[in-house]
Design a protein around this motif. Structure first.
Motif, PDB file in Angstrom:
ATOM      1  N   MET A 248       0.835  -1.200   0.000  1.00  0.00           N
ATOM      2  CA  MET A 248       0.000   0.000   0.000  1.00  0.00           C
ATOM      3  C   MET A 248       0.876   1.259   0.000  1.00  0.00           C
ATOM      4  O   MET A 248       0.566   2.235  -0.655  1.00  0.00           O
ATOM      5  CB  MET A 248      -0.911   0.035   1.234  1.00  0.00           C
ATOM      6  N   TYR A 249       1.956   1.204   0.772  1.00  0.00           N
ATOM      7  CA  TYR A 249       2.810   2.385   0.880  1.00  0.00           C
ATOM      8  C   TYR A 249       3.580   2.621  -0.410  1.00  0.00           C
ATOM      9  O   TYR A 249       3.662   3.735  -0.919  1.00  0.00           O
ATOM     10  CB  TYR A 249       3.778   2.230   2.063  1.00  0.00           C
ATOM     11  N   LYS A 250       4.130   1.524  -0.950  1.00  0.00           N
ATOM     12  CA  LYS A 250       4.921   1.667  -2.178  1.00  0.00           C
ATOM     13  C   LYS A 250       4.061   2.179  -3.328  1.00  0.00           C
ATOM     14  O   LYS A 250       4.489   2.982  -4.136  1.00  0.00           O
ATOM     15  CB  LYS A 250       5.525   0.311  -2.578  1.00  0.00           C
ATOM     16  N   LYS A 251       2.827   1.673  -3.387  1.00  0.00           N
ATOM     17  CA  LYS A 251       1.968   2.062  -4.501  1.00  0.00           C
ATOM     18  C   LYS A 251       1.303   3.409  -4.247  1.00  0.00           C
ATOM     19  O   LYS A 251       0.488   3.860  -5.029  1.00  0.00           O
ATOM     20  CB  LYS A 251       0.880   0.994  -4.739  1.00  0.00           C
ATOM     21  N   GLU A 252       1.643   4.012  -3.115  1.00  0.00           N
ATOM     22  CA  GLU A 252       1.098   5.327  -2.754  1.00  0.00           C
ATOM     23  C   GLU A 252      -0.413   5.313  -2.620  1.00  0.00           C
ATOM     24  O   GLU A 252      -1.084   6.314  -2.897  1.00  0.00           O
ATOM     25  CB  GLU A 252       1.541   6.402  -3.755  1.00  0.00           C
ATOM     26  N   TRP A 253      -0.932   4.166  -2.188  1.00  0.00           N
ATOM     27  CA  TRP A 253      -2.365   4.119  -1.895  1.00  0.00           C
ATOM     28  C   TRP A 253      -2.636   4.817  -0.569  1.00  0.00           C
ATOM     29  O   TRP A 253      -3.752   5.217  -0.288  1.00  0.00           O
ATOM     30  CB  TRP A 253      -2.844   2.673  -1.799  1.00  0.00           C
ATOM     31  N   ILE A 254      -1.585   4.880   0.258  1.00  0.00           N
ATOM     32  CA  ILE A 254      -1.681   5.638   1.497  1.00  0.00           C
ATOM     33  C   ILE A 254      -0.647   6.755   1.432  1.00  0.00           C
ATOM     34  O   ILE A 254       0.381   6.596   0.783  1.00  0.00           O
ATOM     35  CB  ILE A 254      -1.451   4.756   2.749  1.00  0.00           C
ATOM     36  N   PRO A 255      -0.915   7.887   2.063  1.00  0.00           N
ATOM     37  CA  PRO A 255      -0.026   9.051   1.929  1.00  0.00           C
ATOM     38  C   PRO A 255       1.379   8.766   2.429  1.00  0.00           C
ATOM     39  O   PRO A 255       1.597   7.905   3.272  1.00  0.00           O
ATOM     40  CB  PRO A 255      -0.704  10.114   2.811  1.00  0.00           C
ATOM     41  N   LYS A 256       2.312   9.540   1.903  1.00  0.00           N
ATOM     42  CA  LYS A 256       3.720   9.348   2.240  1.00  0.00           C
ATOM     43  C   LYS A 256       4.003   9.547   3.734  1.00  0.00           C
ATOM     44  O   LYS A 256       4.925   8.938   4.271  1.00  0.00           O
ATOM     45  CB  LYS A 256       4.561  10.351   1.454  1.00  0.00           C
ATOM     46  N   ASP A 257       3.227  10.417   4.389  1.00  0.00           N
ATOM     47  CA  ASP A 257       3.534  10.663   5.804  1.00  0.00           C
ATOM     48  C   ASP A 257       2.883   9.640   6.721  1.00  0.00           C
ATOM     49  O   ASP A 257       2.868   9.809   7.937  1.00  0.00           O
ATOM     50  CB  ASP A 257       3.103  12.074   6.204  1.00  0.00           C
ATOM     51  N   SER A 258       2.369   8.564   6.114  1.00  0.00           N
ATOM     52  CA  SER A 258       1.721   7.534   6.919  1.00  0.00           C
ATOM     53  C   SER A 258       2.645   6.963   7.971  1.00  0.00           C
ATOM     54  O   SER A 258       2.197   6.350   8.934  1.00  0.00           O
ATOM     55  CB  SER A 258       1.238   6.383   6.035  1.00  0.00           C
TER      56      SER A 258
ATOM     57  N   LEU B 145       2.364  22.802  10.511  1.00  0.00           N
ATOM     58  CA  LEU B 145       3.344  23.462   9.656  1.00  0.00           C
ATOM     59  C   LEU B 145       4.270  22.445   8.994  1.00  0.00           C
ATOM     60  O   LEU B 145       4.610  22.555   7.834  1.00  0.00           O
ATOM     61  CB  LEU B 145       4.223  24.409  10.478  1.00  0.00           C
ATOM     62  N   PHE B 146       4.660  21.480   9.775  1.00  0.00           N
ATOM     63  CA  PHE B 146       5.660  20.534   9.306  1.00  0.00           C
ATOM     64  C   PHE B 146       5.045  19.238   8.823  1.00  0.00           C
ATOM     65  O   PHE B 146       5.667  18.181   8.881  1.00  0.00           O
ATOM     66  CB  PHE B 146       6.674  20.241  10.421  1.00  0.00           C
ATOM     67  N   LYS B 147       3.832  19.300   8.355  1.00  0.00           N
ATOM     68  CA  LYS B 147       3.195  18.099   7.864  1.00  0.00           C
ATOM     69  C   LYS B 147       4.012  17.508   6.741  1.00  0.00           C
ATOM     70  O   LYS B 147       4.525  18.204   5.887  1.00  0.00           O
ATOM     71  CB  LYS B 147       1.800  18.433   7.366  1.00  0.00           C
ATOM     72  N   GLY B 148       4.089  16.188   6.735  1.00  0.00           N
ATOM     73  CA  GLY B 148       5.005  15.530   5.815  1.00  0.00           C
ATOM     74  C   GLY B 148       4.513  15.349   4.395  1.00  0.00           C
ATOM     75  O   GLY B 148       5.127  14.649   3.610  1.00  0.00           O
ATOM     76  N   THR B 149       3.405  15.993   4.046  1.00  0.00           N
ATOM     77  CA  THR B 149       2.927  15.828   2.669  1.00  0.00           C
ATOM     78  C   THR B 149       3.092  17.157   1.924  1.00  0.00           C
ATOM     79  O   THR B 149       3.534  18.139   2.500  1.00  0.00           O
ATOM     80  CB  THR B 149       1.440  15.472   2.634  1.00  0.00           C
TER      81      THR B 149
END
Lengths: 421, 312, 267
Positions: A248-258, B145-149
């Motif tokens: 899910m993470y690699k395919k970016e189905w969930i946001p990068k900051d997950s 502010l520092f949200k990672g997206t």
């Protein structure tokens, strides 16, 4: 002259005096009477609960009603204190350590096995012979029992499951009445969502494992840790779950900051996310906001149909002065009538089947109420809370790309083994 | 400053005891009247809990029941606990990110409001606002502010410079620095006030004299102001150091000690041990380790910075 | 040109520091139950004072403020005085063990409070101080931080002042009250400010030591109103309400800062 060693002497003297006079934690304070006459219970108990809703106007009367009924029926005086949610661990533990704690208090599944294992809780099993235990949802009793002994009775449950944004579902050409029931179906939908520029679902990697890894692990038929301390997180089912998340993470189905995000409500609210993991609270929030339509899916099934759902319960400490009355209160608090009153106000799901008729028109909550039978409350083990950050660390490392799913699962297993043995 | 013993040797003949005591009282009444009760107060309210906790490190105690003596068991566990050492290292790293910038920012702000620029005094209140605003709110804003997206404000600004969105709190190398930034922001106002009070105690005549000699503002700052602030530097350094080694709330609220333990500071770790895992004795051990570290560092700082003319 | 730059810098800094406060005020007018960690969300569409009304709805609020006042004012006044005295003692007096005692005092704040709370609670429980003001006031009548600050401040004051007074036959009490104390106004005001902030905002100790709602200070009272998921509007309104006294006290004490010492004429 006087100054030379005067100060030192005084310091040492006082330290010695007070140190020598220190009393152990077992000091008893006889403020409560204990009645053991066969006639019933009496005396006083202190009950600590928390403000479950933000609204004292409706919650206050609810507590008053339940408590006055109990007082009438039993003749026991109840000292009801509402303590804040913040830092409640410390407040309860500190008070118990000084033998000055409540007779009844509220805990969640993370805490119960720890406290039970440390010998801190009163065993309720002897008091339960005349209590209707069949009426309880089975999963609700999982977290109240440790090593076959019952230490608490559950008052509320939650069930977490995926909720889908109807508009997005339609936008990807799928049918909102046929939501994904298996991992494969979900992955299909997720790929389609990604193609159209949406995230598939939320993922709170910075939060509890209960909301992220565990449901998938259990759905794959796996387990983290058994009651006897056997570590199973890195068996095939476990690795499958790790791989699923990695995918899910690699395919970016969930946001990068997950990796460290706690929630993705803002992405969901602004219509950028197809689904979100939510429970009764989410339902209330979404209905309140009223921005788009949503539907709730039953918990997914891989090998098992299972999800996470916390249980809230009341327990009594072993150093209570009035065990009989305390146990009686716990039983009373979790009987059908009280559960109806409590859950109507707090909007959680009752743990007794007989009390589940409270939802009336609220279809969403009524639907969720049918899912609590699939809801496990987490890892029930005294180290349950301690191992979570270990597993989380490995999951995060995997998502950062520094370990493969198998490596992460194995590393997690090693860390848990070291802790548990 | 004439000490008591010196006074005694100057006199050739010893005056009667009564007179000596009277002189002693005259000179140092204040010490007897106040220090002694304070010592008692201190012993009761600080020393006693301190010693009791220390006693706890040699026991096994699970809240309810009698403590059981186990000797050095918990201390030995500490020596082999790699996570504890990681926590110590994280705490040191945090201090490096935090201490000097906080002091510098505080000093700069103090100089600004002391400079007599129009409206400067008004800014004193503004810079102080984060100090009195609830920590939860400041932490929330910082986290946003520092949200990672790409949606994060800082990332948005960075994109103008062609920099890719950073993960910040989701990145094990950046998370600690971000938390340090949060603390700096929250605390700068306090540091500013200390320096401001210190600036008030500097004799204005010194400035006038230097200006008459034609010294530039920068020169005046480095040769007069900065050195004369030494007692305040010392205070700010010690208190900032102590504060930084005890950092806990931001990790608790924003990252849960992660990612991958990157923000698990020593106090965070001991809190988790004590109140989440119920290992109170081990938490006590960690507390004393922390205490020892802070004490050693403070004494080192004192050696290099605490000295002054007549007393240190 | 230089002036323009410094003004710009000033405004940017000012804005940055003002923002959280601004958002808190805005958020307090938002009638909503569920928190979002997104400050843009905090701008209310339908501003309402409902949150404030809710907080002040029953007599409890006034009671809470009163409790806060009691457990703050007494320690603040006491600390201002005692820290001045002790700061003087450690800065100017000589006696064996002075530095050792000072650093022993300092040592204690190096231990995390999270741990010490348990022995302290047990001790106060034995004293019968649980759920009373005593546990919150008595330990706070002085603080080493204040003492440390005053001590550092007084190091810049030359000893000649005192010497002159002693030669004139003054006792040290007179020296303290007539000479040292007036000179220490800025630093004592600083001690007062921070003492007020720390005591007023203390949530942790009241949480542990108090059990009855009528005894809660405002911080604890506000916390006790938050449900399981928190209530955003109320939290913001509560923070705003709690913020006002601390900021006012800050402004109040700041006046005394600039009545600084005039060192000239002492030569």
């Amino acid at each position: 002259m006087l100054k030379k060693y005067g100060f030192f002497l005084m310091l040492v003297l006082f330290a010695a005096l007070l140190f020598g006079c220190q009393e152990t934690a077992d000091d008893g304070e006889e403020k409560k009477e204990v009645s053991k006459d066969g006639d019933g219970i009496s005396g006083e108990i202190t009950v600590w609960a928390h403000p479950f809703t933000g609204d004292q106007k409706i919650e206050g009367p609810m507590w008053e009603e339940i408590i006055s009924k109990y007082e009438e029926e039993t003749g026991v005086k109840v000292n009801f204190e509402q303590i804040p949610w913040a830092n409640r661990d410390q407040k309860v533990l500190t008070a118990l350590a000084a033998n000055n704690g409540p007779d009844v208090f509220y805990v969640i599944p993370d805490q119960m096995p720890q406290y039970a294992d440390a010998g801190m809780l009163l065993e309720l099993t002897p008091y339960l012979e005349d209590n209707d235990m069949e009426d309880f949802v089975e999963t609700a009793l999982v977290s109240t029992t440790w090593k076959d002994k019952v230490y608490g009775l559950p008052i509320l449950q939650e069930a977490y499951t995926l909720m889908y944004n109807t508009d997005i579902v339609k936008a990807i050409g799928e049918d909102p009445s046929k939501l994904p029931a298996t991992w494969d179906e979900f992955e299909e939908w997720a790929a389609k969502a990604k193609e159209k520029g949406y995230y598939a679902t939320s993922f709170g990697g910075g939060g509890s494992m209960n909301g992220t890894l565990y449901p998938f692990l259990w759905q794959a038929g796996g387990e983290v840790l058994t009651e006897n301390g056997e570590v199973k997180i890195n068996d095939d089912a476990g690795v499958e779950a790790f791989e699923f998340i990695n995918n899910m993470y690699k395919k970016e189905w969930i946001p990068k900051d997950s990796i460290t995000a706690i929630a993705h409500d803002d992405l969901w609210d602004s219509g950028k996310m197809m689904a979100i993991t939510g429970s009764g609270i989410s339902v209330s929030r979404l209905l309140n906001q009223d921005t788009f339509e949503f539907v709730i899916a039953p918990p997914m099934k891989n090998k098992e149909q299972v999800t996470y759902g916390t249980t809230g319960m009341f327990v009594s400490p072993i150093n209570t002065d009035n065990a009989d009355a305390a146990a009686e209160f716990i039983k009373f608090m979790t009987n059908t009538e009280s559960q109806r009153a409590f859950n109507t106000v707090t909007q959680y799901i009752p743990t007794r089947e007989s009390a589940k008729d409270i939802f009336g028109d609220n279809e969403y909550l009524a639907q969720l109420a049918t899912y609590t039978q699939y809801a496990l409350p987490g890892v029930i083990h005294p180290e349950g809370r301690t191992i979570m950050p270990m597993i989380q660390a490995e999951l995060q490392t995997m998502m950062e790309g520094k370990k493969t799913p198998k490596e992460a699962a194995d590393a997690a297993a090693e860390a848990i083994k070291a802790k548990v043995n | 400053m004439v000490t008591v013993s010196k006074a005694l040797t100057i006199k050739k003949t010893k005056p009667p005891l009564g007179k000596r005591l009277k002189k002693e009282w005259n000179r140092n009444a204040i010490v007897y009247l106040f220090l002694v009760p304070i010592l008692i107060h201190f012993t009761i309210f600080q020393v006693y809990p301190f010693l009791l906790s220390f006693y706890l490190t040699f026991m096994d105690w699970r809240i309810i029941g009698e403590p059981v003596f186990v000797g050095l068991k918990h201390w030995q566990y500490f020596l082999h606990d790699s996570l504890a050492w990681k926590a110590i290292w994280n705490t040191v790293k945090f201090s490096i990110y935090y201490i000097v910038p906080t002091m510098a920012l505080g000093l700069i702000l103090a100089l600004i409001i002391n400079s007599g620029v129009r409206g400067a005094k008004f800014f004193k209140g503004i810079f102080f606002l984060p100090v009195v605003t609830s920590f939860v709110i400041i932490a929330g804003i910082w986290g946003w502010l520092f949200k990672g997206t790409e949606a994060g404000m800082i990332n948005f600004i960075l994109s103008f410079f062609g920099i890719e969105p950073q993960l910040f709190l989701s990145n094990s190398s950046q998370a600690l620095a971000v938390l340090a930034g949060l603390s700096i922001f929250k605390v700068a106002g306090s540091t500013m006030i200390y320096y401001f009070a210190g600036l008030q105690s500097i004799d204005k005549q010194l400035y006038e004299a230097a200006q008459m000699d034609g010294a530039s503002t920068l020169r005046i700052f480095w040769t007069i102001t900065f050195p004369l602030l030494k007692p305040i530097h010392f205070y700010v350094l010690i208190t900032t150091t102590i504060g930084s080694f005890q950092i806990f709330d931001s990790a608790f609220l924003l990252t849960g000690g992660g990612p991958n333990y990157a923000t698990t500071t020593l106090v965070y770790y001991l809190y988790a041990q004590g109140f989440t895992s119920l290992n109170l004795s081990y938490a006590a051990v960690l507390s004393y380790v922390l205490f020892f570290i802070i004490l050693v560092i403070s004494l080192i700082q004192r050696k290099y910075l605490g000295k002054d003319s007549n007393l240190y | 040109m230089k002036k323009v730059i410094s003004y710009i810098a000033l405004f940017i800094l000012g804005f940055a520091f003002l923002m959280p406060f601004f958002i808190m005020i805005l958020g307090s007018f938002k009638e909503v139950e569920f928190a979002q960690m997104d400050p843009l969300f905090w701008i209310p569409e339908d501003p309402t004072i409902g949150n404030y009304l809710y907080i002040m709805r029953d007599g409890m609020f006034v009671r809470w403020i009163w409790n806060s006042v009691v457990i703050t004012i007494i320690p603040v006044l006491s600390q201002m005085f005692l820290c001045a005295v002790l700061g003087y003692i450690f800065a100017k007096k000589q006696f064996v063990g002075r530095d050792l005692i000072f650093w022993i005092f300092m040592g204690v704040i190096m231990i995390p409070q999270q741990l010490l709370i348990i022995p302290k609670y047990i001790m106060f429980s034995d004293f019968g101080w649980i759920n009373t003001y005593w546990a919150l006031i008595v330990p706070e009548v002085w603080g080493i931080m204040g003492v440390f600050l005053v001590r550092q401040f007084l190091q810049n004051i030359p000893n000649d002042l005192e010497e002159a007074a002693y030669i004139d036959g003054a006792s040290d009490l007179q020296v303290f009250f007539k000479i040292i104390l007036p000179l220490s106004i800025p630093v004592v005001a600083t001690v007062g400010t921070f003492s007020f902030i720390s005591n007023w905002n203390d949530l942790f100790q009241p949480l542990i030591y108090l059990t009855e709602e009528t005894m809660f200070p405002i911080t604890l009272g506000l916390a006790s109103m938050l449900g399981k998921e928190g209530n955003f509007g109320i939290e913001m309104a509560g923070s705003a309400v709690s913020f006002i006294p601390t900021f006012l006290i800050f402004l109040f004490f700041q006046r005394y800062f600039t009545e600084g010492i005039q060192m000239s004429g002492m030569k």
